[in-house]
Design an enzyme around this catalytic site. Structure first.
Site: not given
Ligand code: XMP
Length: 530
Positions: A96, A189, A244
């Site tokens: 793009c 994507e 995490d």
């Protein structure tokens, strides 16, 4: 800034095959990285301003992707890729805006508007010529793609040929095979370009990536990097029991064993059985040095009588730092603080709009700690996306049930208890939450839901149980689907499930006599109640 690359001892230093994504500010740049990681390719996103020729030499990419972006290349002073991108001798793919700046920089032309803007679904058809990055494309004669452009390429750069066209983009796919430069007007994507992942897969194959980005390899590389960074020093890690911090702690422990001490702060706002679960898992199973800081009195004492959501959050945030610091100070030669920072937190996306964003809630974190305590950071997850952290956790032997747990916020049950927090309300909330989660698991819904919990409401209602009147708390059940917690939709439970759950909570949890279901999406609601 460039410290993502030059900071010592992150796993990416040891990974040889890197792809560079130059970000021109598209909303979907992160998705490019996701697609590439799915092909086992390591990549990093860097804003175009930071990618100088010196940066390129240091980064040494095996291929480069130029992202989309909101600007117009026809505007004077609009973003450009460093010229070095085109003299590195590696494959380059422009998407793009990336396509348009590539054409402009290589001698083609781009024009604005004139009825050729295209937003949304479009169909690209192939030309006669064949292109390796389009292997597996056009099997039905055309491909659906997602367009989002106001400008269009009006003249392709010397050396380029056309490989695909759409009604409003005659140069939808172009390439210069001799230099391995490719350019597409659409966004491969996004989900709405169904065959887009294949295009990225072909591109990285053509660039010669071996696919060395696997969790097994990452684990080895990260361990070596942690050892090199930490040396003989000591690391402290705030362990919340969330995915995490747990994965970070296990990884660091595998690297340096007893040089790691974890601090688990129990603020009295945890769920039923949570503290025991964390202590058993890390101290007993993993044999980690773990300080279980029981500070319930302190937190609940300071929160007593407070009902304003922001005040509650601020009290918890401040106490958390004080307490963490107190315990950390007792650990001799601690020079490093481990944090479970993830890649989405690291990526500096380009801000075209500027303007400060509004604070909706003061999120709880230990952000200011390292400077205050003079500690250096160990962040072994800073190259990973959330789903990759989960994969690494499984690789490290953490139980799947633990890895797949719903997120739990730092301020804990405090933000699920609107109004004043009391021990009695917290006890009721813990019990109700345990019944609700048990119901969700029993019905096989846990993994379909992003987050589920009970909030106890600051209101008592009248009920009738047996022959007697009750006057007890009402609670709200919350369950949402989401990808990243930024937006969310309520989960569409069957009515039977809701009925059965309400009955169980009222029967099994003294103190609750009414159950409601929260059907607010985010926005306009937030996921938590405070
Ligand atoms: P909201 O309520 O803002 O929550 O829609 C979005 C996600 O963030 C979690 N959350 C937090 N997590 N510290 C955290 O670690 C916090 O202060 C905090 N506040 C909200 C929330 O549980 C949801 O997953």
């Amino acid at each position: 800034m460039t410290d993502q690359i030059i900071a010592p001892a992150t796993a990416s230093d040891i990974i040889h095959e890197k792809l560079l994504i130059i970000d021109f500010g598209s909303q979907v740049t992160q998705l490019i990285a996701r697609r590439l990681r799915e092909s086992s390719v390591y990549c990093e996103i860097h804003p175009y301003q930071n990618v100088t020729d010196a940066f390129l030499t240091e980064f040494n990419p095996k291929a480069v992707i130029l992202s989309g972006g909101p600007d117009s290349v026809t505007r004077e002073g609009s973003p450009r890729a460093a010229d070095g991108v085109f003299t590195l001798g590696v494959p380059v793919l422009g998407i793009c805006y990336g396509q348009q700046t590539m054409m402009t920089q290589l001698g083609g032309k781009v024009e604005s508007g004139h009825g050729t803007a295209e937003f949304g679904r479009a169909f690209v058809t192939p030309t006669e010529a064949k292109l390796a990055i389009l292997d597996g494309w056009f099997e039905d004669g055309k491909e659906q793609v997602w367009m989002s452009h106001g400008d269009h390429v009006s003249e392709i750069a010397p050396g380029f040929e056309v490989y695909g066209t759409s009604p409003n983009a005659p140069y939808a796919i172009t390439g210069d095979v001799s230099r391995n430069f490719y350019a597409v007007q659409f966004h491969p994507e996004v989900h709405h370009t169904p065959n887009g992942a294949k295009l990225y897969e072909n591109f990285v194959k053509l660039a010669g990536f071996s696919g060395d980005w696997t969790m097994g390899a990452y684990r080895e590389q990260a361990i070596a990097a942690i050892r090199e960074q930490v040396g003989d020093n000591h690391v402290i890690c705030g362990l919340s029991g969330g995915v995490d911090s747990s994965v970070a702690a296990v990884l660091i422990h595998e690297a340096i064993g007893d040089q790691l001490t974890c601090v688990f702060v129990d603020h009295g706002l945890l769920r039923k059985g949570e503290a025991e679960e964390v202590v058993t898992m890390f101290r007993d199973n993993y044999k980690m040095k773990l300080i279980h800081a029981d500070e319930q009195e302190l937190f609940l004492g300071e929160l007593d009588g407070q009902s304003d959501p922001e005040t509650k959050r601020k009290i918890i945030g401040k106490l958390f730092i004080d307490v963490f610091q107190k315990y950390a100070n007792e650990i001799e030669d601690a020079k490093f603080l481990a944090q479970g920072t993830l890649y989405p937190d690291v990526i500096e996306s380009v801000s075209f709009s500027g303007g400060p964003s509004v604070t909706i809630k003061s999120h709880h974190n230990v952000g200011g700690l390292p400077e205050k305590m003079g500690l250096k950071l160990v962040e072994p997850l800073r190259e990973l996306f959330k789903d990759e952290v989960r994969e690494l956790g499984v690789e490290l032997g953490l139980p799947k049930s633990f890895i797949g747990r719903h997120p739990f916020p730092g301020p804990g049950l405090a933000i699920r208890c609107p109004g004043e927090i009391t021990r009695a309300k917290l006890d009721i909330l813990r019990e109700a939450d345990a019944v609700y989660i048990d119901q969700i698991r029993k019905h096989g819904l846990y993994d379909d839901i992003w987050q589920a919990f009970v909030a106890i409401l600051p209101v008592k209602t009248v009920g009738v149980m047996g022959d007697g009147r009750t006057y007890d708390y009402a609670c709200a059940l919350r369950a949402v689907t989401s990808v990243d917690g930024m937006t969310a939709d309520y989960y569409p439970f069957e009515h039977d499930f809701l009925g059965e759950t309400a009955t169980r909570i009222i029967n099994e949890v003294p103190g609750i006599n009414r159950v409601t279901y929260d059907i607010t999406s985010k926005p306009p609601g937030t996921i938590e109640w405070e």
